[in-house]
Motif scaffolding. Sequence first.
Motif, mmCIF file in Angstrom:
data_model
loop_
_atom_site.group_PDB
_atom_site.id
_atom_site.type_symbol
_atom_site.label_atom_id
_atom_site.label_comp_id
_atom_site.label_asym_id
_atom_site.label_seq_id
_atom_site.Cartn_x
_atom_site.Cartn_y
_atom_site.Cartn_z
ATOM 1 N N SER A 12 0.855 -1.189 0.000
ATOM 2 C CA SER A 12 0.000 0.000 0.000
ATOM 3 C C SER A 12 0.886 1.232 0.000
ATOM 4 O O SER A 12 1.846 1.300 0.772
ATOM 5 C CB SER A 12 -0.904 0.007 1.226
ATOM 6 O OG SER A 12 -1.787 -1.092 1.212
ATOM 7 N N ALA A 13 0.581 2.161 -0.858
ATOM 8 C CA ALA A 13 1.395 3.369 -0.963
ATOM 9 C C ALA A 13 0.520 4.558 -1.329
ATOM 10 O O ALA A 13 -0.616 4.392 -1.811
ATOM 11 C CB ALA A 13 2.494 3.169 -2.011
ATOM 12 N N SER A 14 1.061 5.735 -1.121
ATOM 13 C CA SER A 14 0.336 6.975 -1.408
ATOM 14 C C SER A 14 0.887 7.624 -2.662
ATOM 15 O O SER A 14 2.046 7.377 -3.046
ATOM 16 C CB SER A 14 0.463 7.944 -0.231
ATOM 17 O OG SER A 14 -0.044 7.370 0.954
ATOM 18 N N VAL A 15 0.072 8.445 -3.283
ATOM 19 C CA VAL A 15 0.529 9.213 -4.436
ATOM 20 C C VAL A 15 1.747 10.039 -4.033
ATOM 21 O O VAL A 15 1.763 10.665 -2.972
ATOM 22 C CB VAL A 15 -0.593 10.117 -4.964
ATOM 23 C CG1 VAL A 15 -0.068 11.063 -6.049
ATOM 24 C CG2 VAL A 15 -1.737 9.280 -5.513
ATOM 25 N N GLY A 16 2.782 9.973 -4.858
ATOM 26 C CA GLY A 16 4.019 10.691 -4.578
ATOM 27 C C GLY A 16 5.090 9.834 -3.924
ATOM 28 O O GLY A 16 6.262 10.235 -3.879
ATOM 29 N N ASP A 17 4.708 8.669 -3.406
ATOM 30 C CA ASP A 17 5.680 7.787 -2.762
ATOM 31 C C ASP A 17 6.648 7.186 -3.773
ATOM 32 O O ASP A 17 6.330 7.008 -4.949
ATOM 33 C CB ASP A 17 4.981 6.638 -2.036
ATOM 34 C CG ASP A 17 4.325 7.041 -0.734
ATOM 35 O OD1 ASP A 17 3.620 6.205 -0.144
ATOM 36 O OD2 ASP A 17 4.532 8.210 -0.302
ATOM 37 N N ARG A 18 7.815 6.839 -3.266
ATOM 38 C CA ARG A 18 8.767 6.048 -4.036
ATOM 39 C C ARG A 18 8.481 4.589 -3.717
ATOM 40 O O ARG A 18 8.419 4.200 -2.555
ATOM 41 C CB ARG A 18 10.202 6.409 -3.640
ATOM 42 C CG ARG A 18 11.284 5.661 -4.415
ATOM 43 C CD ARG A 18 12.655 6.085 -3.927
ATOM 44 N NE ARG A 18 13.750 5.456 -4.640
ATOM 45 C CZ ARG A 18 14.303 5.952 -5.742
ATOM 46 N NH1 ARG A 18 13.841 7.098 -6.257
ATOM 47 N NH2 ARG A 18 15.317 5.327 -6.325
ATOM 48 N N VAL A 19 8.297 3.790 -4.764
ATOM 49 C CA VAL A 19 7.911 2.394 -4.598
ATOM 50 C C VAL A 19 8.946 1.489 -5.241
ATOM 51 O O VAL A 19 9.409 1.753 -6.361
ATOM 52 C CB VAL A 19 6.522 2.143 -5.233
ATOM 53 C CG1 VAL A 19 6.207 0.657 -5.303
ATOM 54 C CG2 VAL A 19 5.441 2.874 -4.448
ATOM 55 N N THR A 20 9.298 0.422 -4.536
ATOM 56 C CA THR A 20 10.268 -0.543 -5.046
ATOM 57 C C THR A 20 9.681 -1.942 -4.984
ATOM 58 O O THR A 20 9.150 -2.360 -3.945
ATOM 59 C CB THR A 20 11.567 -0.485 -4.234
ATOM 60 O OG1 THR A 20 12.142 0.816 -4.352
ATOM 61 C CG2 THR A 20 12.566 -1.519 -4.755
ATOM 62 N N VAL A 21 9.778 -2.651 -6.084
ATOM 63 C CA VAL A 21 9.356 -4.047 -6.179
ATOM 64 C C VAL A 21 10.583 -4.881 -6.537
ATOM 65 O O VAL A 21 11.361 -4.498 -7.416
ATOM 66 C CB VAL A 21 8.265 -4.233 -7.246
ATOM 67 C CG1 VAL A 21 7.852 -5.698 -7.347
ATOM 68 C CG2 VAL A 21 7.053 -3.357 -6.936
#
Lengths: 106, 126
Positions: A12-21
């Motif tokens: 779960s993440a918010s708009v603007g977050d940096r996301v790593t998979v």
Amino acid sequence: DIQMTQSPSSLSASVGDRVTVTCRASQTISSYLNWYQQKPGKAPKLLIYAASSLQSGVPSRFSGSGSGTDFTLTISSLQPEDFATYYCQQSYTTETFGQGTKVEIK
Amino acid sequence: QVTLKESGPVLVKPTETLTLTCTVSGFSLSNARVGVSWIRQPPGKALEFLAHIFSNDEKSYSTSLKSRLTISTDTSKSQVVLTMTNMDPVDTATYYCARIWRATIWGYYYYYMDVWGNGTTVTVSS
């Protein structure tokens, strides 16, 4: 067959977050790794090929890295249209996909 | 514009043979740099590679499904056909075809599925 394991399975993440998979191969696959995005009810879309090459037309906030067995897909600033499921796929031998990572709204 | 379109039965009975057709446009199946893959996705589950074929008749099959699959090309019709024998309810899925692009990067061949069809849903039930 080469097994591809993604982590996490969901986040779960918010708009603007940096996301790593992350995607890990059960044996070395050099840079023969592709990333796809899939939205509900739609066909997958190619984002990254050869581990780090951005497919034409894909926003530059998407990037890929890694070689050997460990790979990463990064979204630098999550946008509303990025909420989707992401799959890695190896093309070193007979193709196999990871189990997917679902990116949800926090 | 490159497009791929899957066609085939919506419903098949257990033990029957499934035949799916992928009709392509905007590129030639004779092009040595392209191939076509079949991939499926059971409801709520992950993508699963089934088979691919290139213009030189190079073929590859899923290890677990190899005995049930046959892929072939009709270049004159711009079609790639996949048959799957002995269908079972667990084979219920959306079936996609996709173009494989063979790119040369740093002197090596890399393969990726750059254009996908919309998929066709197949239900296996008596």
